[in-house]
Design a protein around this motif. Structure first.
Motif: not given
Length: 373
Positions: A119-135, A137-141, A296-301
């Protein structure tokens, strides 16, 4: 001993081969394939040069430079394709980049890392923040496409204005995410990513055994400039031969944009994410995959939408509905798997399986009017 960067650098041989193919008339397919292979190591060296320069600039300016050049290759390819009028390919490459980072890159990272570590661990808080931002981006497109679907007869000029306004909002959000991660809430990212990022940087610079590593700033600025110009030239070759080559290979513009172009533009980044995951640095791996999707979603597009406005090309955020479904599914499954802060090889397989299903769907998706090259 060969490492990932050295292996990628071997592909530099395709730069003269692609140029020779172009001038000696070896055929569009040969030029397309060789120029695509040439872009991969150039993107890797652009990343290395950016990281070296970032060491001198310090954490804030360096972080901004890394964020700006993180997807420079894709942005260059996108602008050249946009200028050539391949708008559907550009739109497909945007959605494809998001999908490949969330499913293909994270999938390979979790699978190969999980084979070595239970098993490998990573920061869940960072993952959740990125998930919110991706949500967001999905709404925006999704919104411009929904407006077009529910408002028969909406003209292209109105859609362009709506897309440009949404693009500006997304760029503002992107700047605010940089402010959040680099200034006001750096401690959230420092906890897991900082030390692994430094490790990865040292490895990329071949400086593990040199703690007093000195950065030759003029050299790396020159490398960045040369690589950027060469990527632009190779992208021209790629785009110029794309229509004929994909027709010969039996590929549609949708499949080319969603699957091939993102893999070409992101290959170096993909290799980095997988390599660090296999060294049990899943924090950095997830940061690379999710961070690239956000760029990609918030800058390149948005930049491509505004570039289309400046170039007089009708680039908007009105996407193929199936692309939106694919992006939404990718975001949902990636958010679901990354929210708990740990991973294993089976979760990697689930992400890869989702990517394979979507890739097959795009391959067999029929060519409809407005999507053909």
């Amino acid at each position: 001993m060969l490492n990932t960067k050295n292996l990628l650098s071997l592909l530099l041989v395709f730069i003269p081969i692609s140029i020779a193919s172009h001038f000696l008339g070896w055929g569009s397919t040969t030029v397309f394939i060789t120029s695509a292979l040439a872009i991969v190591p150039l993107a890797a060296w652009m990343g290395t040069a950016t990281e070296e320069i970032a060491v001198v600039l310090g954490p804030n300016l360096g972080g901004l430079l890394n964020a700006t050049f993180g997807n420079a290759t894709e942005l260059i390819i996108g602008i050249i394709a946009l200028n050539a009028g391949l708008i559907d390919v550009v739109k497909a490459s945007i959605t494809g980049s998001i999908i490949s980072n969330l499913l293909l890159v994270m999938g390979f990272a979790m699978f190969l890392g999980g084979l070595r570590y239970k098993e490998q661990e990573f920061q869940p808080m960072v993952a959740r923040l990125n998930a919110s931002a991706m949500n967001l981006a999905v709404i925006a497109i999704l919104v411009p496409t929904a407006v077009d679907a529910t408002s028969p007869g909406i003209d292209a000029a109105t859609m362009q204005k709506l897309s440009s306004a949404v693009a500006i909002v997304l760029i503002i959000v992107y700047v605010l995410t940089l402010l959040f991660s680099m200034k006001t809430h750096t401690y959230l990212y420092d906890a897991g990513v900082a030390e692994t990022d430094l490790e990865g940087l040292a490895e990329n610079n071949l400086a593990e055994d040199s703690p007093d590593h000195k950065v030759n700033l003029p050299l790396w600025i020159g490398v960045l400039l040369v690589c950027t110009l060469t990527v632009a030239y190779e992208s021209e070759l790629l785009v110029d031969t794309l229509e004929e080559a994909t027709a010969v290979l039996g590929l549609t513009s949708l499949f080319t944009g969603v699957i091939l172009v993102p893999i070409i533009g992101n290959a170096a980044e993909h290799a980095t994410a997988v390599t660090v995951a296999m060294k049990n640095k899943m924090d950095l791996s997830v940061s690379v995959a999710l961070g690239s999707s956000l760029q990609i979603a918030l800058f390149v597009a948005p930049v491509l939408v505004l570039a289309g406005f400046i170039l007089g090309k009708p680039m908007d955020l009105n996407f193929n509905p199936f692309e939106l479904i694919a992006v939404t599914v990718s975001v949902l499954i990636a958010n679901s798997i990354s929210s708990d802060g740990n991973s294993n090889w089976l979760e990697g397989i689930l992400l890869l399986a989702a990517y394979l299903v979507l890739a097959l769907a795009f391959y067999f998706h029929p060519v409809v009017e407005g999507l053909a090259l």
